[in-house]
Design a protein around this motif. Sequence first.
Motif, PDB file in Angstrom:
ATOM      1  N   ASN A  67       0.861  -1.166   0.000  1.00  0.00           N
ATOM      2  CA  ASN A  67       0.000   0.000   0.000  1.00  0.00           C
ATOM      3  C   ASN A  67       0.910   1.233   0.000  1.00  0.00           C
ATOM      4  OD1 ASN A  67      -1.538   2.252   0.818  1.00  0.00           O
ATOM      5  ND2 ASN A  67      -3.009   0.941   1.881  1.00  0.00           N
ATOM      6  N   PRO A  68       0.886   2.050  -1.056  1.00  0.00           N
ATOM      7  CA  PRO A  68       1.806   3.192  -1.115  1.00  0.00           C
ATOM      8  C   PRO A  68       1.530   4.252  -0.051  1.00  0.00           C
ATOM      9  CG  PRO A  68       0.266   3.249  -2.951  1.00  0.00           C
ATOM     10  CD  PRO A  68       0.037   1.961  -2.222  1.00  0.00           C
ATOM     11  N   LYS A  69       0.304   4.299   0.441  1.00  0.00           N
ATOM     12  CA  LYS A  69      -0.042   5.308   1.445  1.00  0.00           C
ATOM     13  C   LYS A  69       0.486   4.921   2.829  1.00  0.00           C
ATOM     14  CE  LYS A  69      -3.950   8.190   2.726  1.00  0.00           C
ATOM     15  NZ  LYS A  69      -5.383   8.426   2.524  1.00  0.00           N
ATOM     16  N   THR A  70       0.329   3.632   3.182  1.00  0.00           N
ATOM     17  CA  THR A  70       0.709   3.190   4.519  1.00  0.00           C
ATOM     18  C   THR A  70       2.033   2.444   4.546  1.00  0.00           C
ATOM     19  OG1 THR A  70      -0.431   1.076   4.312  1.00  0.00           O
ATOM     20  CG2 THR A  70      -1.718   2.949   5.159  1.00  0.00           C
TER      21      THR A  70
END
Length: 102
Positions: A67-70
């Motif tokens: 997950n690039p956000k987390t």
Amino acid sequence: MSKTVVVKSDLVDEIHNTLGLNQREAKDFVEQFFEEIRSVLERHEDVKLSGFGRFSIRHKSPRPGRNPKTGKDVIIKERTVVTFRASNKLRARTTKYKPDDA
């Protein structure tokens, strides 16, 4: 370079102007063309348009991802996708690369 987008109504207008079909006939033609492509792909068959390219259905297996956000590791589920591969003729007309055999 200015960016433009061609939408279905542009195709309808071009067919109307080039082939002389009325607007309704041109719209029906474009809709039927895309519906036929959709139908073939739904049957998991390839659509090859000579001098243009090939649409194919490809099955992608599950794979690890992030997950690039987390930054958390996740498993990307298996899925089926539509792919397009441009023909050499189309690539030669749209890119700086010019294959010898095109």
